[in-house]
Design an enzyme around this catalytic site. Structure first.
Site, PDB file in Angstrom:
ATOM      1  N   LYS A  32       0.617  -1.394  -0.069  1.00  0.00           N
ATOM      2  CA  LYS A  32       0.104  -0.090  -0.028  1.00  0.00           C
ATOM      3  C   LYS A  32       0.727   1.318  -0.068  1.00  0.00           C
ATOM      4  O   LYS A  32       0.438   2.195  -0.491  1.00  0.00           O
ATOM      5  CB  LYS A  32      -0.907   0.004   1.173  1.00  0.00           C
ATOM      6  CG  LYS A  32      -2.026  -1.192   1.150  1.00  0.00           C
ATOM      7  CD  LYS A  32      -2.808  -1.165   2.507  1.00  0.00           C
ATOM      8  CE  LYS A  32      -3.727  -2.258   2.381  1.00  0.00           C
ATOM      9  NZ  LYS A  32      -4.636  -2.326   3.806  1.00  0.00           N
ATOM     10  N   VAL A  33       1.897   1.067   0.455  1.00  0.00           N
ATOM     11  CA  VAL A  33       2.895   2.319   0.898  1.00  0.00           C
ATOM     12  C   VAL A  33       4.318   1.697   0.067  1.00  0.00           C
ATOM     13  O   VAL A  33       4.849   0.990   0.531  1.00  0.00           O
ATOM     14  CB  VAL A  33       3.030   2.792   2.160  1.00  0.00           C
ATOM     15  CG1 VAL A  33       3.994   3.891   2.223  1.00  0.00           C
ATOM     16  CG2 VAL A  33       1.558   3.221   2.925  1.00  0.00           C
TER      17      VAL A  33
END
Length: 401
Positions: free
Chosen positions: A330-331
């Site tokens: 996600k990051v």
């Protein structure tokens, strides 16, 4: 062989010359290179941005400062697409009017994922139905007997606000433009058009998030369409034969397309997360959708700022840290220095954040992602088929033009 100093032993360096201190402690200067904590006395004349930059020096005030500075100095660059998730009863608390609408108008948010409840209660403001300050100490049985509902210390009339809003909402949902399958962005865009007209008729200006998003072309999604009074009314009119159908897959593909388009255009993608819950996950799952499901090479969000009161150690998504999000894709792991979490209440942080951003940065050109949804989804589809070398389920070749 050189003897290793025991880690529990602390040597007295007070009488040691500087050259020997540096030899004994080679990283000391790096660790002590931060700004000295010695703020000036407050006078009562300081601006909010001065307080954030010069007085918020430690603990969660420092995290709020870091988030504000990250937003203004990096996230508001022209090539960055900004998603904002909203959870908690923000519009009944007035934060739609005071903060979210100014951020939309300034071009500081390009797409939104919200709880349905936030957008439902937003409609009261467009309809000029009052929401009032109350108290959390009131007798709820007494309130019920007096036709009032309570959101902690906010009071709303049951018959003349909630039920009146429901009645008007149902009359809208049965209109011809709603008689089809759609995603929640289109649903909220159509509702926003009505909200904008209600504002105009009531002589109001900039009180409805839905109206502001409609005017600015900012798509508003809800990750759980049935979990709000909007969804409840959609279900209610369906019993009467209404043809409106909400397709969550449309939302998943559109939001994923926004993030991929930001990266493929040479830009970056950043998220501002107010609270946690389903809106936070729906916004962040765009990257796992790209990488895990569509099998397209990507790395994760570039910028991450979250305000939350949830602990990470309970395992819930609301308190999950950006470093944990790295493991899900996600990051971007290389961008963790540009990830900030502040543990405080949104009703405290959002006004400070909004004021700081508006004071420190000029408005950006509106990106109007709502108008670009179809084009971006087509680009996402083309890249999906290019990477996966698959055909349609019926064996035919995909139509990609």
């Amino acid at each position: 062989m050189k003897e290793k100093r025991h880690s529990r032993y602390r040597e007295d360096l007070s009488d040691m010359p500087d050259w020997l201190k540096k030899k004994k402690c080679p990283h000391r200067d790096r660790y002590l290179s931060g700004k000295r904590i010695l703020p000036k006395n407050l006078t009562g004349k300081e601006s909010v941005e001065y307080l954030v930059d010069e007085v918020f020096l430690a603990y969660n005030s420092a995290r709020l400062k870091e988030g504000c500075q990250l937003f203004v100095q990096k996230m508001l660059e022209p090539e960055v697409t900004i998603g904002m998730s909203l959870s908690g009863a923000l519009t009944p608390a007035g934060l739609g009017c005071s903060c979210i609408i100014p951020l939309i108008k300034a071009g500081f948010v390009d797409w939104i994922v919200s709880t349905g409840a936030i957008l439902y209660h937003d409609m009261h403001f467009a309809l000029n139905f009052p929401v009032r300050v109350g108290s959390f100490k009131l007798d709820d049985t007494e309130l019920r007997q007096n036709d009032i509902v309570r959101i902690y210390d906010v009071l709303i009339g049951y018959s003349d606000c909630l039920m009146a809003t429901d009645e008007i909402l149902r009359s809208i949902l049965i209109q011809p433009e709603f008689q089809k399958e759609m995603g929640t962005a289109e649903l909220h865009y159509l509702l926003g058009r009505y909200c904008a007209e209600w504002e105009r008729k009531a002589g109001l200006k900039d009180v409805s998030v839905l109206a502001a998003a409609y005017r600015a072309g900012v798509p508003c999604y809800t990750s759980s369409p049935g979990d709000s009074t909007i969804g409840m009314n959609v279900a209610g009119v369906e019993l009467r034969g209404n043809k409106l159908r909400i397709n969550p897959s449309i939302d998943v593909n559109e939001t994923t397309a926004f993030v991929l388009a930001a990266k493929r255009s040479g830009g970056k993608s950043g998220v501002v997360l107010w609270g946690g819950g389903s809106p936070k996950n729906f916004m962040l799952q765009t990257e796992p959708q790209i990488q895990e499901v569509l099998r397209i090479k990507e790395y994760g969000q570039d910028y991450f700022f979250q305000i939350t009161d949830a602990r990470p150690d309970t395992g819930g998504l609301s308190g999950a840290t950006p470093s944990e999000a790295v493991s899900w894709g996600k990051v971007d792991p290389d961008r963790l220095p540009d990830a900030v979490v502040c543990y405080t209440d949104t009703t405290i942080a959002m006004p400070l954040f909004t004021h700081y951003a508006l004071a420190k940065h000029k408005p950006r050109k509106l990106r109007r992602l709502y108008d670009q949804r179809a084009t971006m989804v087509k680009a996402l589809t083309r890249e999906y088929f290019k990477h996966n070398k698959v055909k349609m389920l019926d064996g035919s070749d995909p139509v990609l033009d």
